[in-house]
Design an enzyme around this catalytic site. Sequence first.
Site, mmCIF file in Angstrom:
data_model
loop_
_atom_site.group_PDB
_atom_site.id
_atom_site.type_symbol
_atom_site.label_atom_id
_atom_site.label_comp_id
_atom_site.label_asym_id
_atom_site.label_seq_id
_atom_site.Cartn_x
_atom_site.Cartn_y
_atom_site.Cartn_z
ATOM 1 N N LYS A 225 0.828 -1.206 0.000
ATOM 2 C CA LYS A 225 0.000 0.000 0.000
ATOM 3 C C LYS A 225 0.862 1.256 0.000
ATOM 4 O O LYS A 225 0.358 2.369 0.067
ATOM 5 C CB LYS A 225 -0.947 -0.019 1.205
ATOM 6 C CG LYS A 225 -2.001 -1.131 1.102
ATOM 7 C CD LYS A 225 -2.990 -1.036 2.217
ATOM 8 C CE LYS A 225 -3.810 -2.292 2.393
ATOM 9 N NZ LYS A 225 -4.841 -2.483 1.374
ATOM 10 N N CYS A 363 -13.906 -4.920 3.385
ATOM 11 C CA CYS A 363 -13.504 -5.707 4.562
ATOM 12 C C CYS A 363 -13.884 -4.967 5.845
ATOM 13 O O CYS A 363 -13.104 -4.925 6.809
ATOM 14 C CB CYS A 363 -12.007 -6.012 4.555
ATOM 15 S SG CYS A 363 -11.504 -7.040 3.196
#
Length: 405
Positions: A225, A363
């Site tokens: 990320k 999520c």
Amino acid sequence: MSFDVTAIRKEFPILERKIDGKPLIYLDNAATTQKPQCVIDAIVDYYTQCNANVHRGAHQLADEATRRFENARDIIAQFLNAKARHEVIWTSGTTESINIVAHGLTKLLKAGDEVVVTAMEHHANLVTWQQACLQAGASLHIAPISDLGELDLDAFDALLNENTKMVAFPHVSNALGSVNPIKRLTQKAKEVGAWVLVDGAQGAAHGDIDVQDIGCDFYAFSAHKIYGPMGVGILWGREEVLADWPVWQTGGEMISRVSYSESSWNVLPYRLEAGTPNVGDAIAMGAAIKWYSELDQAAVQAHEKALMMSATEQAMAFDGLRIIGNAHHKVGAISFVMDSGHPADIGFLLDRQGIAIRTGDHCAQPLMDRFQVPGTARASFAVYNTLEEVDALFEALRKVKTMLA
Ligand code: PLP
């Protein structure tokens, strides 16, 4: 160094790609960022020049691999302003980092102990603690958030007491973009003597991190990320805490002495790094963090703020679109729903126009329940995105709206 988005884009080969003949507009950076050439080169160079197992070889390749691998650890330690390099543990990513801490916690918790998380957690920072509490007979408490998507600080404080053993929260919410006041939260948790874990999956790529200044015990993040490869990440832990934390996996590398009847553990960082590590990707993570750290950070933050402001203003002016998460302090991502269609349809129709976003529950199913939405569409930004791409997103959304009508 100055900040030049055109020059930065040239470093990312994938941004040259076309999707169905249209230039790729990649706005799914909260899921994973693209990789600059220097990171790709670091992986290729490792496998073509010095692939070997680290720490144990008696030959030149092993020496070189070990040096590069440990040099990458130094880069991460500096990036986090860690007090010592052995506070940096290689993991496979944020999820594993949190699991290492939660696994250890199950051995330290007792019935009646409490763990506090927030209502905006990614499953990685929720399910892990649920399981730890279940195993130990401890209880999990959820600090609520407001309709804006901001943590309710008074409610958070009220949950803390002498039974609170662990407090975990995200630096930045992946689903809302809300930035939490992590230093303040840490101070409050420390007043009751709790350990503090910051889920930095979305925080690491959006601002300076100084773990000593934050005062937390653990900070977890993933390379992928922050312009690095998948399959590698970091658990940073304060030496005093990590040195005694129950070991996670056992096996090679993490031991000091082994007999047929008993074993003793290695020193940090190795005691929490059982087995052969992901050497090539760790080296490439070092390359990614070096690359990122050498950018003018004030300019990066100003650029990302401009992207967020433009996206927010255009979203607010868009008839039939509702932003989910309107915290005063946001970074990196804007989530929304549209009257005209389901997020999955929005994602599909944007993809037809070359625009990659994320749709779904991110999520964070309990958070979606909190906002009473099945999911959202989320556009998320990185250093290589441009204001023109933000405009293109809203232009495309206008077409989506017409198509869905
Ligand atoms: N925490 C947050 C806030 C995230 O956004 C993510 C991934 O999206 C994770 C944890 C898990 O990260 P990883 O899948 O890299 O382990």
